[in-house]
Design an enzyme around this catalytic site. Structure first.
Site, PDB file in Angstrom:
ATOM      1  N   HIS A  18       0.829  -1.200   0.000  1.00 38.42           N
ATOM      2  CA  HIS A  18       0.000   0.000   0.000  1.00 38.42           C
ATOM      3  C   HIS A  18       0.870   1.261   0.000  1.00 38.42           C
ATOM      4  CE1 HIS A  18      -3.712   2.288   0.871  1.00 38.42           C
ATOM      5  NE2 HIS A  18      -2.893   3.085   1.558  1.00 38.42           N
ATOM      6  N   GLU A  19       1.819   1.321   0.913  1.00 41.30           N
ATOM      7  CA  GLU A  19       2.663   2.515   1.004  1.00 41.30           C
ATOM      8  C   GLU A  19       3.611   2.617  -0.182  1.00 41.30           C
ATOM      9  OE1 GLU A  19       1.895   4.707   3.044  1.00 41.30           O
ATOM     10  OE2 GLU A  19       0.579   3.503   4.315  1.00 41.30           O
ATOM     11  N   HIS A  22       1.879   4.649  -2.884  1.00 45.02           N
ATOM     12  CA  HIS A  22       1.982   6.100  -2.647  1.00 45.02           C
ATOM     13  C   HIS A  22       3.396   6.596  -2.961  1.00 45.02           C
ATOM     14  CE1 HIS A  22      -1.951   6.163  -0.939  1.00 45.02           C
ATOM     15  NE2 HIS A  22      -1.635   5.565   0.198  1.00 45.02           N
TER      16      HIS A  22
END
Length: 351
Positions: A18-19, A22
């Site tokens: 997920h990170e 980003h």
């Protein structure tokens, strides 16, 4: 200890992907990233490379990508707030996208490895002629919903409470609608003891639907495995949306929600059953995070995306005081929900 280790690995993988989404899109967009962290709380390990600090923190319950000017004013030309709106939207939604990628990769592994066949939607044998099905029928819809893989059928069979279904099939190149098909409900028994299997959620004997037909298996090839994993990922996402809808509509009780405690409990069960169950749970958790995180609610990426879309439409940012108030309210509600689901999970373990 094994359960704890696997739980940390599962949470770590979901958070990392997920990170990473980003982080990668922020770097691609030219936005300055100050820190990339996995975990929350005190720093266990860190190192710097270029302008970014990479850190591993104590509690494996989250992570973050700290971008210059994301939550504060900055004069840096590479600050998050100075990037075009469309680039900022890509940065925000990239986290959820990577959760779908992780879920897809897990399902590719699960589908491609082992002897478990891929079930098609083509009827191979009819055991209950009252259904109206015929050999060679390809089931395309169930209760009005498109079925891309057999798992779509399987879920709808489990979800529908009255055991009555409408099936749309492709027969000899034509669409045929079979309405009000009623399947028989049976009680599951343990083959070794002969005793009825008890459903832990209800305390009642576990019931299953005897669908009265068999389907052909699909030969495993690179293409069929990728196709099955892709549509399975979409099916998981649709299941999560339908489950949320059922919760709002009152079809499911709110105490069915689970948080980190409940997830660890499920990981423990999956660990005892084998690696396939763990990988399947990893896929479900990752897709679940991707879906839920993109709901248009404050404090979630979906809420941030909505604010950025409004900024693009208005051609000017939402006033900081309003954005801060929205995020604080959303965060408080999110924390209250986490407390509720954690209490509910602990209560289930005690009972």
């Amino acid at each position: 200890m094994l359960t704890l280790l696997i739980a940390v690995l599962v949470f770590g993988a979901v958070i990392f992907f997920h990170e990473l989404g980003h982080f990668a899109v922020a770097k691609w967009s030219g936005i300055k990233v100050n820190e990339f962290a996995i975990g929350m709380g005190p720093v266990l390990f860190k190192f710097g490379k270029g302008e970014t600090q990479y850190a591993l923190r104590l509690f494996p319950i989250g992570g973050f990508v700290s971008m210059e000017g994301e939550d504060e004013d900055s004069s840096d030309e590479r600050a998050f707030q100075k990037a075009p709106v469309w680039r900022r939207i890509l940065v925000i939604i990239a986290g959820a996208f990577m959760n779908f990628v992780l879920g897809f990769l897990a399902l590719v592994l699960l589908t491609g490895v082992g002897d478990t066949p891929i079930a098609s939607r083509e009827v191979a044998r009819v055991e209950n002629e009252a259904t109206g099905l015929q050999e060679g029928d390809i089931i395309t819809r169930i209760n009005g919903r498109r079925a891309f893989i057999f798992y779509d059928l399987d879920y709808e069979f489990a979800r529908t409470q009255n055991g009555v279904f409408d099936l749309e099939v492709k027969r000899d190149g034509k669409k045929v609608l079979l309405e009000n098909i009623a399947f028989e409900t049976k009680i599951a028994y343990n083959e070794e003891t002969g005793e009825a299997i008890i459903d832990e959620a209800t305390g009642e004997p576990y019931e299953y639907l005897d669908i009265g037909f068999k389907v052909w298996a699909v030969k495993k090839t690179f293409t069929s495995v990728i196709k099955e994993a892709f549509f399975n990922t979409l099916s998981y996402a649709r299941i999560i949306y339908l489950t949320l809808f059922d919760l709002v509509a009152g079809r499911l009780p709110i105490n069915q929600l689970s948080g980190p405690v409940g997830i660890v409990s499920e990981i423990s069960k999956a660990t005892n059953l084998g690696w396939r169950y763990v990988v399947n749970l990893l896929a479900l958790i990752s897709v679940n995070l991707g879906v839920v995180n993109m709901l248009p609610l404050p404090a979630l990426d979906g809420g941030k995306t909505l604010l950025l879309v409004l900024e693009g439409i208005r051609r000017k940012p939402i006033p900081k005081k309003y954005e801060a108030a929205i995020n604080i309210v959303g965060l408080v509600l999110l924390l209250c929900l986490m407390v509720f689901v954690s209490f509910n999970d602990i209560r289930k373990l005690i009972v």
